[in-house]
Write an enzyme that holds these catalytic residues in place. Sequence first.
Site, PDB file in Angstrom:
ATOM      1  N   ASP A  94      17.625 -19.525  -6.838  1.00 32.23           N
ATOM      2  CA  ASP A  94      17.045 -19.388  -8.031  1.00 32.23           C
ATOM      3  C   ASP A  94      15.658 -19.422  -8.702  1.00 32.23           C
ATOM      4  O   ASP A  94      15.340 -19.662  -9.752  1.00 32.23           O
ATOM      5  CB  ASP A  94      17.928 -20.362  -9.049  1.00 32.23           C
ATOM      6  CG  ASP A  94      17.708 -21.707  -8.870  1.00 32.23           C
ATOM      7  OD1 ASP A  94      16.757 -21.988  -8.245  1.00 32.23           O
ATOM      8  OD2 ASP A  94      18.253 -22.592  -9.757  1.00 32.23           O
ATOM      9  N   HIS A 248      -0.205   6.451  -2.007  1.00 34.77           N
ATOM     10  CA  HIS A 248      -0.011   7.416  -1.240  1.00 34.77           C
ATOM     11  C   HIS A 248      -0.860   8.724  -0.754  1.00 34.77           C
ATOM     12  O   HIS A 248      -1.218   8.866   0.114  1.00 34.77           O
ATOM     13  CB  HIS A 248       1.443   8.119  -1.496  1.00 34.77           C
ATOM     14  CG  HIS A 248       2.489   7.053  -1.726  1.00 34.77           C
ATOM     15  ND1 HIS A 248       2.475   5.794  -1.181  1.00 34.77           N
ATOM     16  CD2 HIS A 248       3.597   6.947  -2.510  1.00 34.77           C
ATOM     17  CE1 HIS A 248       3.737   5.266  -1.381  1.00 34.77           C
ATOM     18  NE2 HIS A 248       4.532   6.107  -2.543  1.00 34.77           N
TER      19      HIS A 248
HETATM   20  C1  BG6 Z   1       7.514   5.599  -4.424  1.00 41.05           C
HETATM   21  C2  BG6 Z   1       7.170   6.052  -5.774  1.00 41.05           C
HETATM   22  O1  BG6 Z   1       6.368   4.789  -3.913  1.00 41.05           O
HETATM   23  O2  BG6 Z   1       7.354   6.840  -3.541  1.00 41.05           O
HETATM   24  C3  BG6 Z   1       8.402   6.655  -6.436  1.00 41.05           C
HETATM   25  O3  BG6 Z   1       7.224   4.682  -6.477  1.00 41.05           O
HETATM   26  C4  BG6 Z   1       8.584   7.998  -5.566  1.00 41.05           C
HETATM   27  O4  BG6 Z   1       8.152   7.020  -7.462  1.00 41.05           O
HETATM   28  C5  BG6 Z   1       8.532   7.605  -4.081  1.00 41.05           C
HETATM   29  O5  BG6 Z   1       9.612   8.701  -5.945  1.00 41.05           O
HETATM   30  C6  BG6 Z   1       8.330   8.825  -3.237  1.00 41.05           C
HETATM   31  O6  BG6 Z   1       8.514   8.688  -1.908  1.00 41.05           O
HETATM   32  P1  BG6 Z   1       9.257   9.944  -0.749  1.00 41.05           P
HETATM   33  O7  BG6 Z   1       9.277   9.164   0.455  1.00 41.05           O
HETATM   34  O8  BG6 Z   1      10.555  10.250  -1.374  1.00 41.05           O
HETATM   35  O9  BG6 Z   1       8.226  10.994  -0.922  1.00 41.05           O
END
Ligand code: BG6
Length: 494
Positions: A94, A248
């Site tokens: 918890d 990303h």
């Molecule tokens: C995540 C984001 O990091 O990546 C999401 O928080 C997004 O919003 C996702 O949908 C996209 O990942 P992929 O692998 O589906 O392109």
Amino acid sequence: MSPTDTTASDRCAPCVILVFGATGDLAKRKIFPALAALHQRGFLHRATPVVGVTRRATSEAELLAPLDAAKGGGAAEADALAAFRADVRSLSFDYTAGTLRAFVDAVDALAHERGAGGARAVYFALPADAFEPTAALLVQGGLFTAGSWRRLCFEKPFGHDLASAQALNDRITCHFDEPSIYRIDHYLGKELVRNLLVMRFANPLFGSVWDRHCIDHVQVTLAETLGTEGRAGYYERAGAVRDMLQNHLLQVLALAAMEPPATLDAEAIRDAMVDVVRRLAPVQAGDVVVGQYGPGEVGGHAVPGYRQERGVDPASSTETFVAVRARIDHPRWDGVPFFLRTGKRMGRRLAEANIVFRPLSGGPFAGATTGVGPNVISIRIQPNEGISIEFNVKVPGEDLRIETVAMEHCHHCVYGLNTAEAYEILLHEFLCGDPTLFARWDFVEASWRWVDRITAGARAIAFPNYSAGTSGPAAAEALPGEGRHWIVSRDILS
Ligand code: BG6
């Protein structure tokens, strides 16, 4: 990172894997399936148990129910899942000091029973504000034994801006050193993203033309058809800039633009990646376009606008789309813009990098207007992973007619459909202690520093400004300018 193949073995030393947030969406959809796949492939040491940590008492059957639902019908798969299940324990905790001792004792007892030793690999599939308090509790409770390794994997987002990321990092590094901290960015585990390194530096054909003399500009598009998928609480605060651009998109950009690393060593690669982000010039007026989707149609189905999604403020000013013209202050890229864009509820799911070459400046075909298109290298991250190259050929016949065609490397045609998923690859690297595919602190810091200028410069815009199912706001279409336009690779497989 080693250029050799990983073979099924006990390569990763035994440890106890603890997944915090084990009943959450991420654990269900990504982490447990990835661990199950690693188990099936023999990549988890036979003495390594997996502990799902939950707030309320949850049985192992409940924890792994989503895996049952997802598995195929084959007997081999059922056996593999049963074997994995036998290595999984569910422990409730918890998050209070009162139950800490009992929790740590239960983990130690399991480690003893399995012969896993003192090493601990902790995955925080938790909201960012729970990272440090949880880590601090675990230290206080004595989960980590002197002389044994410990690794902690943190989901993104790592902070909300530069100041909060720095504060979070300062607090975490009070307890752990950088080599034990793994900041995950699942795009770094995607095969075609990893391939950028090989493509550029293992092929003189590409490496020799990868600069401003030959390349006109670079585009990276990460487009999704999905909306907020029940994550409005998080997304309302994040928006596309923090959710996708800060991490990303910048990771893909770094791999596409970095200088050759001196070696394949994790730190050499990460040094080269950080250098790119540090050299990003501050964006100028007109370099950024943001958008938010209104109602529209995706894949033939009517979908609501962002403001109508469950949990979203009906007057929300959160952006669901961003496009940026980025510049890298490096002689290799002098005068070469990098266009980055990402959005939700776009017309098509597509993640790719397009390297667009300069037109001919001399020779008999310079200035030819009919048929001669730019050479383009497209790295298709998803779907239909692969690489295509566009070039000009002579059309058969007596006339000298020219046409642009695409040469295609289809990844799954060569390597099969069931190659490892990003999370599988990253979890394996985490368990084996290879940080190459994880964001080092200086990368995160540099990325927030650049992104903060974008968020600080954001001005109120009348949202919504694009319809769901389209390619984003009209202003983004015009962003490349100077006769350039966004490219969608010729995906001959779709
Ligand atoms: C995540 C984001 O990091 O990546 C999401 O928080 C997004 O919003 C996702 O949908 C996209 O990942 P992929 O692998 O589906 O392109």
